[in-house]
Design an enzyme around this catalytic site. Structure first.
Site, PDB file in Angstrom:
ATOM      1  N   ASP A  10     -37.049  50.792 -43.846  1.00 37.20           N
ATOM      2  CA  ASP A  10     -36.262  51.929 -44.320  1.00 37.20           C
ATOM      3  C   ASP A  10     -37.206  52.846 -45.113  1.00 37.20           C
ATOM      4  OD1 ASP A  10     -33.055  52.386 -45.696  1.00 37.20           O
ATOM      5  OD2 ASP A  10     -34.833  53.387 -46.472  1.00 37.20           O
ATOM      6  N   GLU A 117     -34.569  54.804 -40.435  1.00 35.87           N
ATOM      7  CA  GLU A 117     -34.543  53.341 -40.390  1.00 35.87           C
ATOM      8  C   GLU A 117     -34.826  52.870 -38.967  1.00 35.87           C
ATOM      9  OE1 GLU A 117     -30.868  51.763 -42.949  1.00 35.87           O
ATOM     10  OE2 GLU A 117     -30.435  53.532 -41.741  1.00 35.87           O
TER      11      GLU A 117
END
Lengths: 418, 380
Positions: A10, A117
């Site tokens: 992320d 992500e």
């Protein structure tokens, strides 16, 4: 037996990081291991207007109390010296694509999960990845080396656990976490249900109706009770609470043939006149058919939806045709017929146009009254022009009028300027 | 309104008229059927402002099996769905209907229904049509005209005129034509009855004619057809059928008939239909339901494939073939529709090439014609 380790990487404050990393005055000072080496910077929807929304903020900006989705006015009250920049959506998307590609190069399986992500997976134990923590650190380092962007990595034995481990990595100094089956009781189940990903409003319901505090408390509830309250979702939630998740990595998630396509637009003001609404419908339909053609598909169910002024009510209706098409001219009269049949005359705030029941385009039905191959060639030529010179390079004259949104929309991605 | 009527007469009339009751509408009154009695007859009608149907049942007091006895004239609008269900299930062959204000009391045997009705003054009145000019056909001929063409009408809003059948009367012939711009069906008949019209063209909604075909008898009953500026009236026996006409210009279809051919074929219609239907099973899910027809001097090869399901190839022998070998790809449904309409006799097919229409008709009968445009696949 060989198992797989799933990971979720992320990117930290992605849009804001892109801005910091691409400006030499900030980038040179930026350090991977020190969040405070960043300036207090925010990306705001429209920097000229105080009502613009904060889209992203660097860690120092967040320390001053700024958070995403607050208005620029609120943020400036907390931190008057904030550096405010306008979004460059196209640039962020380019960086995003390249980061996903980098992950693909490092791991056997990879799937984009959102703009900032990505999931990856590798076998365990294996000679290629003898040390999972080291593999994650190498990914972090590679992203830093190429993009000057920080990220955190959560790893575990399935995607859902990886997502939760990623959340836990936020507070770890190395920002890398690897959970195994042995961590379920101590690390997952001790978390508050408000930390549980994917619950949304159900967390509040679980807390208020079932006195659930932690993820472990869900696991203690009888499955039948949760299933009764939430249906199929109850079953999923219950499984998650014990660390189970069967979803697989799908490396081709973004390359599957579409089943249906739609475009929605929120209008800058309420539209009252049929003539104005028609223009926006035509523009949306052109976008939908353009994408269907780009995918070499045709569809036969066309839909129209409207949200009325002050977001009060509206409708969505569709019609199934006798034939498949990818041509705006064949669909526009059908959409107008839906408009005339179902619109109650209220002022309109948002419009959506859809085309589904898609099929690969493999043949062309000839027509008595049109020269079908020539028509196909014409549409193809316009598509090529728009691909090469931009959406607004060729447009319908009606789009130049007051009602047209195409010119403004072509300068935006996701509602923000490129 | 007070009357006694034979259950079967009433039920048949209600069922015919029901075809003009819309399935979905915003006007509640249109869900109803209007019953109106004077001293001579009971008029039962429905009108959704597109299609209207009216049936009269006459009172014949002098006859032994008089179907209707009217004691007091009057009218009421009753919900179509309920009144039909109720009448169908009544226990005795005779029904008594007493109307007071907007309530109908229906008695039959020991059963009594009290039905809430609606105000007949709110019901739309049927169009007024002067019946001086018109022509007459046999019911089965009219039905044949409709059935041979109506499947080819368009269902698309792109060209509204194509959602209707073009009725054309001129020089002693009547023709019905329908096209969705990809195939065309046309049936012509000779008429020798004198008519009040010089020449006439009217576009009748395909939906109206589909409903009409369901209520006209399948025999030689005479049917009168009247056409005005924007209305069609078809009357037969005691029934009147009204339909809106479609405004606008029908495209010129005379120019789409090819005049020269490169190959032609004679074949048993039934054999070809069976073969196409088998091939169509695998074409069902593809975009244009494409089947390929390879024409060769000695045999015809019909094939189709679906990437996920599989493929089929079948050969049929024609009765005769002349001209060039060629490969035609077309929509299987169009071919099946045309072959079903043509029936099982020997049929003739003329081909002009891969990119232009082919023509199907019965051998030695050019009054019933179907045109189909091929599909372009890959590079052909």
């Amino acid at each position: 037996m060989m198992n797989w380790i799933y990971g979720l990487a992320d990117m930290q404050s992605f849009y804001a990081s892109c801005e910091v990393a691409s400006r030499p005055e900030f980038a040179l000072k930026r350090r991977e291991d020190d969040d405070n080496s960043d300036p207090a910077l925010v990306v705001a929807g429209d920097p000229k207007r105080r009502t613009g929304i904060i889209l992203a903020a660097t860690p120092p900006a967040k320390h001053l109390g700024v958070s995403t989705a607050m208005t620029l006015g609120e943020a400036l009250q907390l931190a008057p010296d904030l550096i405010v920049v306008r979004p460059r959506m196209e640039f962020y998307l380019q960086v995003s694509v390249r980061i996903q590609l980098l992950m693909k190069q490092l791991f056997p399986l990879q799937e984009q999960f959102s703009v900032d992500e990505g999931f990856f997976a590798f076998p365990w134990p294996s000679d290629l990845f003898p040390d999972p923590i080291q593999a994650a650190k190498e990914l972090k380092q590679a992203i830093w080396d190429q993009f000057h962007i920080r990220c955190r990595v959560g790893m575990s034995y399935n995607k859902w656990m990886a997502k939760m481990a990623n959340k836990a990595a936020k507070t770890m100094p190395e920002r890398v976490v690897w959970w195994t089956e042995n961590d379920v009781t101590e690390k997952l189940q001790t978390l508050s249900i408000f930390e549980m990903w994917g619950l949304k409003k159900r967390a509040r319901v679980l807390h208020d109706e079932f006195q659930v505090e932690t993820i472990g408390d869900i696991a203690k509830l009888p499955l039948s009770l949760v299933r009764h309250r939430f249906g199929v979702w109850g079953e999923v939630i219950h499984r998650w609470s014990t660390g189970h998740d069967a979803s697989a990595i799908n490396p081709d998630a973004y390359h599957q043939p579409h089943k249906g396509l739609s475009h929605r637009m929120t209008l800058p003001r309420d539209y009252e006149e049929r003539e104005e609404i028609k223009v926006v419908i035509l523009e949306l339909l052109d976008e939908v058919t353009f994408r269907v053609r780009a995918a070499d598909q045709k569809g036969r169910r066309v839909g129209l939806g409207m949200t009325y002024g002050s977001f009060s009510g509206g409708f969505y209706r569709a019609k199934t045709l006798d034939y498949y098409t990818q041509d705006t001219y064949a669909l526009y009269p059908e959409v107008l017929a839906l408009l005339d049949k179902y619109w109650n005359g209220s002022s309109v705030r948002a419009i959506v146009v859809s085309l589904d029941m898609l099929q690969p385009a493999t043949s062309l039905q000839l027509s008595f009254f049109d020269h079908a191959p020539k028509r196909e060639q014409l549409i193809h030529t316009v598509d090529q022009l728009r691909l090469r010179f931009g959406e607004a390079s060729v447009m319908r004259a009606v789009s130049l009028g007051r009602a047209g949104q195409l010119r403004d929309r072509s300068r935006k991605i996701g509602g923000h300027y490129r | 309104m007070r009357l006694v009527i034979k259950k079967n007469e009433l039920l048949h009339a209600l069922q015919d008229v029901q075809r003009a009751v819309p399935t979905r509408t915003t006007k509640m009154i249109l869900y109803g059927i209007l019953l109106h009695a004077d001293y001579e007859k009971l008029e039962i009608s429905a009108y959704d402002q597109e299609i209207g149907i009216k049936t009269n049942i006459s009172s014949l007091p002098d006859q032994e099996d008089n179907p209707l006895q009217i004691e007091e004239p009057g009218s009421i609008v009753l919900n179509a769905k309920y009144v039909i269900e109720i009448v169908r299930k009544l226990p005795q062959p005779l029904v008594r209907i007493d109307v007071q204000d907007f309530t109908a009391i229906i008695h039959s045997g020991n059963a009594t229904y009290t039905l809430n009705g609606m105000d007949p003054r709110e019901y739309p009145s049927l169009p007024e049509i002067h019946e001086e000019v018109g022509f007459t056909l046999q019911a089965d001929t009219l039905k044949m005209l409709i059935e041979h063409t109506v499947f080819a009408v368009s269902n698309s809003e792109v060209r509204p005129t194509l959602t209707g059948i073009l009725l054309k009367y001129q020089e002693g012939t009547i023709s019905f034509s329908a096209t969705d711009s990809h195939r065309l069906a046309m049936q012509t008949i000779e008429v020798d009855v004198p008519t009040g019209y010089e020449a006439i063209e009217a576009i009748i909604p395909g939906k109206s004619l589909t409903e009409l075909a369901k209520i006209i008898p399948d025999d030689d009953t005479l049917v009168n057809i009247h056409i005005t500026q924007n209305q069609l009236l078809v009357s037969f026996a005691n029934t009147y059928f009204y339909s809106r006409l479609i405004e606008g210009n029908y495209p010129d279809i005379s120019r789409i008939f090819p005049s020269s051919f490169r190959s032609n074929l004679q074949i048993d219609g039934k054999n070809l239909l069976d073969c196409i239907e088998r091939a169509a099973l695998l074409a069902r899910d593809n975009e244009n339901q494409v089947i390929r027809i390879q024409l060769k001097p000695s045999f015809i090869e019909v094939s189709s494939h679906s990437p996920e399901i599989g493929k089929i190839t079948e050969t049929v022998e024609p009765e005769s073939f002349s001209g060039e070998a060629m490969l035609i790809a077309c929509n299987a449904k169009f071919l099946i529709d045309a072959l079903r309409a043509l029936g099982s006799a020997t049929i003739k097919i003329d081909f002009t090439g891969q990119g232009s229409a082919f023509v199907l008709y019965e051998l030695n009968n050019d009054q019933h014609v179907h045109l189909i445009l091929p599909v372009r696949i890959g590079n052909i």
